[in-house]
Design an enzyme around this catalytic site. Structure first.
Site, PDB file in Angstrom:
ATOM      1  N   SER A   1      56.271  35.133  60.389  1.00  0.00           N
ATOM      2  CA  SER A   1      55.099  34.739  61.161  1.00  0.00           C
ATOM      3  C   SER A   1      53.870  34.432  60.302  1.00  0.00           C
ATOM      4  O   SER A   1      53.917  33.565  59.450  1.00  0.00           O
ATOM      5  CB  SER A   1      54.801  35.828  62.185  1.00  0.00           C
ATOM      6  OG  SER A   1      53.812  35.401  63.056  1.00  0.00           O
ATOM      7  N   HIS A   2      52.802  35.185  60.540  1.00  0.00           N
ATOM      8  CA  HIS A   2      51.535  34.899  59.857  1.00  0.00           C
ATOM      9  C   HIS A   2      51.461  35.560  58.486  1.00  0.00           C
ATOM     10  O   HIS A   2      50.446  35.443  57.808  1.00  0.00           O
ATOM     11  CB  HIS A   2      50.379  35.410  60.718  1.00  0.00           C
ATOM     12  CG  HIS A   2      50.480  36.889  60.948  1.00  0.00           C
ATOM     13  ND1 HIS A   2      51.435  37.437  61.774  1.00  0.00           N
ATOM     14  CD2 HIS A   2      49.807  37.918  60.419  1.00  0.00           C
ATOM     15  CE1 HIS A   2      51.325  38.754  61.756  1.00  0.00           C
ATOM     16  NE2 HIS A   2      50.349  39.084  60.939  1.00  0.00           N
TER      17      HIS A   2
ATOM     18  N   ASP B   1      49.850  29.405  63.118  1.00  0.00           N
ATOM     19  CA  ASP B   1      50.273  30.246  61.999  1.00  0.00           C
ATOM     20  C   ASP B   1      51.617  29.819  61.410  1.00  0.00           C
ATOM     21  O   ASP B   1      52.133  28.748  61.725  1.00  0.00           O
ATOM     22  CB  ASP B   1      50.329  31.711  62.447  1.00  0.00           C
ATOM     23  CG  ASP B   1      51.472  31.956  63.417  1.00  0.00           C
ATOM     24  OD1 ASP B   1      51.843  31.009  64.146  1.00  0.00           O
ATOM     25  OD2 ASP B   1      51.998  33.081  63.445  1.00  0.00           O
TER      26      ASP B   1
ATOM     27  N   ASP C   1      54.759  30.504  61.887  1.00  0.00           N
ATOM     28  CA  ASP C   1      55.884  30.104  62.741  1.00  0.00           C
ATOM     29  C   ASP C   1      55.443  29.444  64.039  1.00  0.00           C
ATOM     30  O   ASP C   1      56.251  29.249  64.944  1.00  0.00           O
ATOM     31  CB  ASP C   1      56.796  31.301  63.036  1.00  0.00           C
ATOM     32  CG  ASP C   1      56.088  32.401  63.812  1.00  0.00           C
ATOM     33  OD1 ASP C   1      54.854  32.503  63.696  1.00  0.00           O
ATOM     34  OD2 ASP C   1      56.764  33.155  64.535  1.00  0.00           O
TER      35      ASP C   1
ATOM     36  N   ASP D   1      53.437  30.322  66.573  1.00  0.00           N
ATOM     37  CA  ASP D   1      53.213  30.961  67.874  1.00  0.00           C
ATOM     38  C   ASP D   1      51.767  31.392  68.084  1.00  0.00           C
ATOM     39  O   ASP D   1      51.333  31.572  69.209  1.00  0.00           O
ATOM     40  CB  ASP D   1      54.208  32.110  68.128  1.00  0.00           C
ATOM     41  CG  ASP D   1      54.214  33.164  67.046  1.00  0.00           C
ATOM     42  OD1 ASP D   1      53.420  33.040  66.093  1.00  0.00           O
ATOM     43  OD2 ASP D   1      55.029  34.112  67.145  1.00  0.00           O
ATOM     44  N   ARG D   2      51.012  31.584  67.009  1.00  0.00           N
ATOM     45  CA  ARG D   2      49.607  31.992  67.179  1.00  0.00           C
ATOM     46  C   ARG D   2      48.697  30.776  67.238  1.00  0.00           C
ATOM     47  O   ARG D   2      49.068  29.689  66.776  1.00  0.00           O
ATOM     48  CB  ARG D   2      49.163  32.850  65.996  1.00  0.00           C
ATOM     49  CG  ARG D   2      49.888  34.156  65.912  1.00  0.00           C
ATOM     50  CD  ARG D   2      49.356  34.991  64.773  1.00  0.00           C
ATOM     51  NE  ARG D   2      49.991  36.299  64.801  1.00  0.00           N
ATOM     52  CZ  ARG D   2      49.406  37.427  64.426  1.00  0.00           C
ATOM     53  NH1 ARG D   2      48.174  37.403  63.961  1.00  0.00           N
ATOM     54  NH2 ARG D   2      50.050  38.572  64.488  1.00  0.00           N
TER      55      ARG D   2
ATOM     56  N   LYS E   1      54.836  33.434  72.503  1.00  0.00           N
ATOM     57  CA  LYS E   1      53.526  32.826  72.508  1.00  0.00           C
ATOM     58  C   LYS E   1      53.627  31.472  71.821  1.00  0.00           C
ATOM     59  O   LYS E   1      54.576  31.220  71.086  1.00  0.00           O
ATOM     60  CB  LYS E   1      52.505  33.731  71.843  1.00  0.00           C
ATOM     61  CG  LYS E   1      52.840  34.214  70.438  1.00  0.00           C
ATOM     62  CD  LYS E   1      51.845  35.287  70.068  1.00  0.00           C
ATOM     63  CE  LYS E   1      51.947  35.717  68.619  1.00  0.00           C
ATOM     64  NZ  LYS E   1      53.038  36.673  68.368  1.00  0.00           N
TER      65      LYS E   1
END
Ligand code: G16
Length: 545
Positions: free
Chosen positions: A115-116, A279, A281, A283-284, A378
């Protein structure tokens, strides 16, 4: 040919807030990735096995993604899966993976992403399993994965050549089919169903300007295809739009520290109308208007209040949900709309049951995540498209939208202070110190504010009845001001202490204060209760959002 490889348990495979995240070097140890993937398969295997089933595999393109995907494919073939759908070059954003799982009615998906978190050879890697609803595995599944990782003695893998992941089309691994699919097409088709692309195209044609920072991460191809190619935003609208295994040395976390260039642009004389970032991946999301940062909690509230601006939500919302540390801004909207509002623990997996049961349409978290019932993750690009739909329909600036919103619902001043990479024992000492005060805090007056409740949050899932304890410590004051403490479940080095601070202000004459100043008294109380400096030596937070 299928072979059985002997192995033994490796410590520390307990999934965190969103899957297993570790340093790349940890995942590169012999058997590490394979032990975890085998534990996933063991935990989710149906009674009649995986024969005839379809699995989705993709990742955010970070370092070690391609090697990991080849291993997952060979292990899936050994399990008897009929087919794996994999994004071209191993690329699928997390929301796109969720979309593909749902669209093709797959058994589930394995997503390779941290992710982030930072990437590259010295950065982080991660892996998680999503079920057939497209959402992150619930706690009972992640607990079962962990349990298996502590007793594993062997795993099966097919010996076969690597698949050419750059070539779209059909391939084979042993007797399993691998279909390499376009990473963007299915996701883009879903966005076209939800939003009025003609109206958004006209909006850009009328001169609306946006900068979207893909942070050298996975959303680049999605953003180029949707914003520039489909909606006609000028070339250059998307910046840092080519995914790189090390994110070109940047940290793909869309906050005010790591997306500072975008923030500075949005505060400058030559700012476009709207700025956004996503981010690692995808999703953010980070939302910044010209001269105004929109906090994720406020963004969720604005999206809920104005969702009917997009065709998908024109009939209104069934309900909304937010994670416990997220501010109460969306609660105020839900109350005005007369719809249900749920408070869940941190982690997208807790929204899944509510979405599946049709109890909520929108949900979100203070950690820069917003989404809806269109997938079970998300979704950064979706959030930007909903914001664009609102701006296109209402023809107001972000500043005007926010000012109007606060005037109607009141403002929830909100900040999060993070202390990153703290020594684990020191972080535990902080949390234990706070917990030890819970029995005596209620009724105390701290700098003139009276503590109304103080507890350790437990969630009772209204759909399946499961209970999740120890989800963060809450200190709530009369009048609704609140301090929340919890340890992050996504870091890979030491511990991260998060302190969330919130104060409600009804008076519109007091809505334009600086956030840190507006919360100064509560910040001081939060530090007094936690004694961070005394217990960790840290004088100030690493990141303030
Ligand atoms: C993950 C989860 C989110 C959660 C966030 C922060 O986000 O998917 O639901 O809010 O972590 O978690 P923590 O406070 O424990 O670090 P992502 O974008 O990293 O997958």
């Amino acid at each position: 040919m299928k072979v059985k490889v002997n192995t033994s348990p490796i410590e520390g495979m307990k999934p965190g807030t969103s899957g297993l995240r570790k340093k790349v070097a940890v995942f590169q140890q012999p058997h590490y990735l394979a032990n975890f993937v085998a534990s996933i398969f063991a935990a989710v295997m149906p009674e009649n096995g995986f024969a005839g089933r379809v699995l989705v595999v993709g990742g955010d393109g970070r370092y070690f993604n391609l090697e990991a995907i080849q291993a997952v494919l060979k292990m899936a073939a050994a399990q008897g899966f009929a087919k794996v759908l994999v994004g071209q070059n191993g690329i699928l954003s997390t929301p796109a993976a969720s979309c593909v799982i749902r669209k093709y009615k797959a058994f589930g998906g394995i997503i390779l992403s941290a992710s982030h978190n930072s990437g590259g050879v010295d950065g982080d890697f991660g892996i998680k399993f999503n079920g057939d609803n497209g959402g992150p595995a619930p706690e009972k599944v992640t607990d079962a994965i962990y349990a298996h990782s502590t007793t594993i003695s062997s795993y099966d893998i097919v010996q076969a050549p690597d698949v050419d992941l750059s070539r779209i089309g059909l391939h084979v691994v042993g007797s399993m089919t691998v279909e390499v699919i376009d990473s963007v097409l299915d996701y883009q088709a879903l966005m076209q169903q939800l939003f009025d692309f003609d109206a958004l195209r006209a909006f850009f044609k009328d001169g609306f300007r946006m900068t979207f920072d893909a942070m050298h991460a996975v959303t680049g191809p999605y953003a180029h295809a949707i914003f520039e190619d489909a909606l006609g935003a000028p070339k250059g609208t998307v910046i840092n739009g080519t995914p790189a295994p090390d994110f070109n040395g940047h940290h793909p976390d869309p906050n005010l520290v790591h997306a500072k260039d975008l923030y500075d642009l949005m505060m400058s004389d030559h700012a476009p109308d709207f700025g956004a970032a996503s981010d690692g991946d995808g999703d953010r999301n980070l939302i910044i208007g010209r001269n105004m940062f929109v906090s994720p909690s406020d963004s969720l509230a604005v999206l809920a209040a104005n969702a009917t601006c997009a065709p998908a939500y024109a009939e209104g919302l069934a309900g909304v949900a937010r994670s416990m540390p997220t501010s109460g801004a969306v609660d105020a909207v839900a109350q005005a709309l007369g719809i249900e509002c749920f408070e869940t623990p941190t982690g997208w997996k807790f929204f899944g049951n509510l979405l599946d049961a049709g109890r909520i349409t929108l949900c979100g978290e203070e950690s820069a995540g917003t989404g809806s019932n269109h997938v079970r993750e998300k979704d950064g690009v979706w959030a930007v498209l909903l914001w664009l739909s609102i701006l296109a329909k209402r023809r107001m600036s972000v500043v005007d939208i926010m000012t109007e919103h606060w005037a109607k619902y009141g403002r929830h001043y909100y900040t999060r202070h993070d202390y990153e990479e703290v020594d684990i024992e020191a972080a535990n000492a902080v949390m234990n110190h706070i917990k030890s005060q819970l029995p005596t805090l209620v009724g105390q007056s701290l700098s003139g504010l009276t503590v109304m409740t103080a507890d350790d949050f437990s969630y009772h899932d209204p759909i399946d009845g499961s209970v999740s304890n120890h989800q963060g410590i809450r200190v709530v004051f009369e009048g609704g001001s609140r301090i929340v403490y919890r340890l992050s479940g996504t870091g890979t080095t030491g511990a991260t202490i998060r302190i969330y601070i919130e104060r409600y202000e009804a008076d519109s004459a007091c809505h334009q204060l600086d956030t840190q100043q507006a919360l100064a008294a509560l910040i001081a109380i939060a530090n007094d209760i936690a004694q961070i400096q005394a217990k960790t030596g840290r004088v100030q937070p690493t990141v303030i959002t």
